[in-house]
Design an enzyme around this catalytic site. Structure first.
Site, PDB file in Angstrom:
ATOM      1  N   SER A 118       0.813  -1.214   0.000  1.00  0.00           N
ATOM      2  CA  SER A 118       0.000   0.000   0.000  1.00  0.00           C
ATOM      3  C   SER A 118       0.844   1.261   0.000  1.00  0.00           C
ATOM      4  O   SER A 118       0.308   2.367  -0.080  1.00  0.00           O
ATOM      5  CB  SER A 118      -0.927   0.007   1.228  1.00  0.00           C
ATOM      6  OG  SER A 118      -0.170  -0.111   2.416  1.00  0.00           O
ATOM      7  N   HIS A 139      -2.659  -2.871  -5.857  1.00  0.00           N
ATOM      8  CA  HIS A 139      -3.063  -2.488  -4.506  1.00  0.00           C
ATOM      9  C   HIS A 139      -4.572  -2.680  -4.360  1.00  0.00           C
ATOM     10  O   HIS A 139      -5.376  -1.841  -4.769  1.00  0.00           O
ATOM     11  CB  HIS A 139      -2.661  -1.031  -4.237  1.00  0.00           C
ATOM     12  CG  HIS A 139      -3.026  -0.561  -2.871  1.00  0.00           C
ATOM     13  ND1 HIS A 139      -3.209   0.777  -2.573  1.00  0.00           N
ATOM     14  CD2 HIS A 139      -3.264  -1.234  -1.715  1.00  0.00           C
ATOM     15  CE1 HIS A 139      -3.536   0.900  -1.297  1.00  0.00           C
ATOM     16  NE2 HIS A 139      -3.584  -0.308  -0.768  1.00  0.00           N
ATOM     17  N   GLU A 151      -5.722  -0.234  -7.284  1.00  0.00           N
ATOM     18  CA  GLU A 151      -4.779   0.806  -7.682  1.00  0.00           C
ATOM     19  C   GLU A 151      -3.600   0.103  -8.364  1.00  0.00           C
ATOM     20  O   GLU A 151      -2.886  -0.669  -7.732  1.00  0.00           O
ATOM     21  CB  GLU A 151      -4.320   1.574  -6.441  1.00  0.00           C
ATOM     22  CG  GLU A 151      -3.674   2.897  -6.702  1.00  0.00           C
ATOM     23  CD  GLU A 151      -3.354   3.650  -5.417  1.00  0.00           C
ATOM     24  OE1 GLU A 151      -3.213   4.874  -5.476  1.00  0.00           O
ATOM     25  OE2 GLU A 151      -3.218   3.002  -4.350  1.00  0.00           O
ATOM     26  N   ASN A 189      -2.995   6.361  -0.350  1.00  0.00           N
ATOM     27  CA  ASN A 189      -2.484   6.607   0.998  1.00  0.00           C
ATOM     28  C   ASN A 189      -1.765   7.945   1.132  1.00  0.00           C
ATOM     29  O   ASN A 189      -1.657   8.480   2.240  1.00  0.00           O
ATOM     30  CB  ASN A 189      -1.574   5.458   1.429  1.00  0.00           C
ATOM     31  CG  ASN A 189      -2.389   4.269   1.881  1.00  0.00           C
ATOM     32  OD1 ASN A 189      -3.346   4.410   2.637  1.00  0.00           O
ATOM     33  ND2 ASN A 189      -2.039   3.087   1.403  1.00  0.00           N
TER      34      ASN A 189
END
Length: 281
Positions: A118, A139, A151, A189
């Site tokens: 991540s 991801h 992702e 993130n």
């Protein structure tokens, strides 16, 4: 692409294995012990049974999905026939480096290597192998069977054809695949963690209680889950690890982890997984 190997049978790994198995792919789920492998399959069985109960799938579909998922306790055995290997182990670069070195040695020449990381650099992980052009980030989001986003992260050397294959594959899983280029925290993130960290600073500085912070974000910003509840769900240790990657990657103080977050992780208050974080479970 028919044979998928998933390294790691934890929350993310068993979810990834379930999604592939349910969509007609043969899966080899690799864990470090027979007990952990059996636990992962038991979790998949439980999740599929819940879907049967909700009439989202039939009993036959459930059984067929489970039949497609085999387990292994040895990476060499688990990846030798793979078309795609997805690593889903904890967010620790040294652990991932060791795993990919082994995968690189035993997987077929034409395999695509992917990490579910991540936040860790895809380019850096790719250089742990002899084929960085066939390395990419996938991801997934928790819970994997429910969340639609994948992702897809291109490393500096990722071949365009590999990206195309992974985007197409993700769509076959019923996911929405969104590409991004390699950067600390990627997009998800890099945007999410500073918000969570700032919410923790609000607790740390006595601005408001956790439940009030979450209520304001849910009612005022239409977030389905408050940032502190989300932090507990993700795991405070995971949040801290990601913030450290952002802080180290950018050397920007805006990513500095809140001292309260560090203290809670040191105290073993990690959220849902330990029964206590910003809230009790």
């Amino acid at each position: 692409m028919e044979q998928i190997s998933v390294i790691g049978g934890g929350t993310m790994g068993n979810g990834i294995a379930q999604v592939f198995g349910a969509n007609g792919f043969n899966v080899k789920l690799v864990e470090t012990s027979k007990e952990l492998a059996e636990k992962a399959v038991a979790t998949i069985d439980k999740n599929l049974s819940r879907m049967v109960k909700k009439e989202k799938i039939g009993e036959t579909e459930k059984n067929d999905a489970l039949k497609r998922i085999e387990t292994a306790t040895d990476i060499a055995d688990g990846v030798k026939y793979a078309d795609l290997v997805i690593e889903a182990i904890p967010e620790n670069f040294d652990l991932k480096k060791k795993v990919f070195a082994t995968v690189d040695e035993y997987a077929p020449d034409d395999v695509i290597l992917a990490s579910n990381t991540s936040s860790i650099s895809i380019t850096k992980l790719a250089e742990c192998t002899t084929r960085p052009e066939r390395f990419i980030g996938m991801h997934f989001f928790n819970p994997v069977p429910v969340m639609t986003l994948v992702e897809v992260i291109n490393g500096l050397k990722t071949d365009e054809s590999v990206t195309t294959q992974i985007l197409d594959l993700s769509e076959k899983l019923g996911k929405s695949a969104v590409p991004a280029n390699d950067s600390p925290g990627f997009v998800s993130n890099r945007v999410l963690m500073p918000m969570i960290n700032e919410a923790i600073f609000c607790v740390y500085e006595g601005v408001a209680k956790p439940e009030n912070i979450d209520s304001i974000m849910k009612l005022g910003m239409a977030h389905p889950m408050g940032p502190l509840r989300l932090a507990d769900f993700i795991g405070l240790d995971v949040c801290l690890d990601i913030l450290k990657v952002l802080y180290d990657g950018f050397k920007d103080p805006k990513y500095r982890p809140c001292p309260l977050l560090i203290q809670m992780v040191d105290a073993g208050k990690l959220g849902d997984k330990t029964g206590e974080g910003f809230f009790s479970y």
